[in-house]
Design an enzyme around this catalytic site. Structure first.
Site, mmCIF file in Angstrom:
data_model
loop_
_atom_site.group_PDB
_atom_site.id
_atom_site.type_symbol
_atom_site.label_atom_id
_atom_site.label_comp_id
_atom_site.label_asym_id
_atom_site.label_seq_id
_atom_site.Cartn_x
_atom_site.Cartn_y
_atom_site.Cartn_z
ATOM 1 N N SER A 214 -97.875 -28.660 -23.454
ATOM 2 C CA SER A 214 -99.071 -28.591 -24.446
ATOM 3 C C SER A 214 -99.611 -29.935 -24.789
ATOM 4 C CB SER A 214 -98.920 -27.474 -25.440
ATOM 5 O OG SER A 214 -99.958 -27.270 -26.238
ATOM 6 N N ASN A 215 -100.199 -29.758 -25.991
ATOM 7 C CA ASN A 215 -100.878 -31.171 -26.385
ATOM 8 C C ASN A 215 -100.989 -31.001 -28.006
ATOM 9 O OD1 ASN A 215 -103.627 -30.114 -27.345
ATOM 10 N ND2 ASN A 215 -103.631 -29.767 -25.173
ATOM 11 N N ARG A 216 -101.326 -31.971 -28.617
ATOM 12 C CA ARG A 216 -101.005 -32.079 -30.370
ATOM 13 C C ARG A 216 -102.170 -31.275 -31.044
ATOM 14 N NH1 ARG A 216 -97.092 -35.133 -31.662
ATOM 15 N NH2 ARG A 216 -96.256 -36.984 -30.222
ATOM 16 N N SER A 217 -103.083 -30.869 -30.159
ATOM 17 C CA SER A 217 -104.324 -30.271 -30.850
ATOM 18 C C SER A 217 -103.955 -29.055 -31.818
ATOM 19 C CB SER A 217 -105.401 -29.662 -29.963
ATOM 20 O OG SER A 217 -106.545 -28.698 -30.422
ATOM 21 N N ALA A 284 -108.672 -28.442 -26.859
ATOM 22 C CA ALA A 284 -108.068 -29.664 -26.045
ATOM 23 C C ALA A 284 -107.344 -29.029 -24.891
ATOM 24 C CB ALA A 284 -106.853 -30.260 -26.676
#
Ligand code: C5P
Length: 410
Positions: A214-217, A284
């Site tokens: 995943s990502n930091r959004s 994101a």
């Protein structure tokens, strides 16, 4: 003396004013409310009168300013009178002390007693120094009040008293006014009648049943956009990969579709795109995905090699299927050569607006409650929206969307 003959049948607003330097801004709010035909009863705390004169409020309001529980010539019990007749109580500025008294149920002056003696909706507009605003006691009092249904307009980030800069600045009178209109009159805002489709959050691509890429959004910007679009009159659908919730006053008013992966997000958006007047891709979306293992990968089996494949670019697909008049907004998170990259992306993606974040800067983008963005228009005209809450950024973006719709874009 009131400036014009007050209309007693007009919705009555109790305008509570706390003792903070921002009290002067509530004079402007009062003027706007009166211009819009509201019956406004100002209630100032004792300390508020140190910052602004009672006479100023009396001169502009529908009836004289009240400051005390006692000695009111019109009624012996002003707090119940005001509380029972109010269509809305708006407190601007709401100081840390006032918020604490309301949260605790104290009623030791006219304003706090009126807040308790009312079933009317309450809108608090806090204003204070950043250190006070960030105190856990203040935040927990507000969280408690929010759970009880009190509406809170988050302060903006900007210039504060004494030359300081930070979070805690009272929202502008026109924003508070728009919120009052929305609450009391179901205000038909600049996006009324428009279907707005918004994506939020960072997608999660399964590696196996327990692990994800995943990502930091956090999804905060997309959620703020959904809340503000609703307040501006839109019918909003939020396709969310975020775990955060919408604010209490909009939670039942916005259609929310929860998704996890980029593929699910794509399906949810494409299904709804044709009926949308506006599409805002704040999510994101993962650029890569993989075939999820059906069972948990075991540590003992050695380090796995993950083969990633590209996900479809949803924004590109939405643009390819764009119907005439539809406004499409993309986001770009950049860490270097921000504007150069963004202008190239604007052209490549063929969106109407591109909202650019420099995610390497402090207090900006991922996981923060504040943001600073550059909004790029189709002609590559750039406007910078300096550091402020994601809600305030949303107003900026959506105001531009509304004017594009008015121009019949694209
Ligand atoms: O090309 P880049 O990923 O930087 O573009 C960002 C924009 O494209 C965002 O609006 C994002 O929501 C969207 N996007 C998308 N599908 C992807 C990747 C990004 O719609 N697979």
């Amino acid at each position: 003396m009131p400036s014009a003959t007050p209309d007693h049948s007009a919705p009555r607003i109790v305008l509570g004013v706390g003792g903070g330097i921002a009290a002067y801004k509530s004079v402007e709010l009062l003027r706007r409310l009166r211009d819009a035909g509201y019956f406004v009863s100002p209630v100032l705390t004792r300390d508020a009168t140190r910052f602004v004169g009672e006479v100023t409020f009396s001169a502009l309001a529908s009836e004289p300013t009240r400051t005390s529980l006692y000695g009111d010539p019109t009624t012996p019990i002003p707090h119940t009178y005001l509380g029972q007749h109010a269509a809305l109580i708006v407190v601007a500025p709401a100081t840390a002390h006032l918020i604490a008294r309301f949260a605790m149920g104290l009623a030791d002056d006219l304003l706090s007693a009126t807040l308790l003696a009312s079933r009317a909706p309450v809108l608090l507009c806090p204003a204070m120094h950043t250190e006070m605003w960030e105190q856990p006691s203040v935040q927990e009092n507000l969280a408690l009040l929010r759970r009880r249904g009190v509406l809170v307009m988050e302060p903006a980030t900007g210039a504060l008293a004494g030359g300081d800069v930070g979070a805690g600045r009272l929202r502008e009178p026109e924003e508070i006014f728009a919120m009052v209109e929305h609450i009391v009159r179901g205000y038909r805002g600049p996006l009324s009648g428009q279907n707005v489709l918004i994506s939020a959050g960072g997608t999660r691509e399964a590696i196996d049943p327990v692990r994800v890429i995943s990502n930091r959004s956090s999804g905060r910007q997309g959620i703020a956009l959904a809340e503000v679009a609703h307040r501006l009159g839109a019918h909003v659908t939020l396709v969310s990969a975020s775990e955060l919730n919408l604010a209490l006053d909009v939670v039942n008013q916005v259609d929310v579709v929860h998704v996890e992966s980029a593929a699910q997000m794509r399906t949810a958006l494409m299904e709804r795109a044709h009926e949308s007047d506006v599409i805002i891709m704040a999510a994101a979306v993962s650029d890569f995905t993989l075939d999820s293992a059906p069972i948990k990968l075991k540590k003992g089996a050695g380090v796995p090699v993950l083969e990633l494949v590209a996900t479809p670019d949803i924004l590109q697909d939405l643009v390819a299927e764009r119907r005439s008049g539809q406004v499409i907004v993309g986001f770009a998170a950049e860490t270097h050569d921000v504007l150069e990259n963004a202008v190239a992306k604007l052209q490549r993606k063929d969106v109407d607006l591109l909202v650019v974040n420099d995610v390497s800067a402090a207090g900006v983008g991922f996981e923060h409650t504040t943001n600073e963005v550059v909004i790029l228009a189709k002609n590559a005209e750039a406007s910078t929206v300096t550091l402020r809450s994601k809600e305030a950024i949303s107003y900026e973006i959506l105001t531009r969307v509304a004017s594009l719709l008015n121009q019949g874009a694209p």
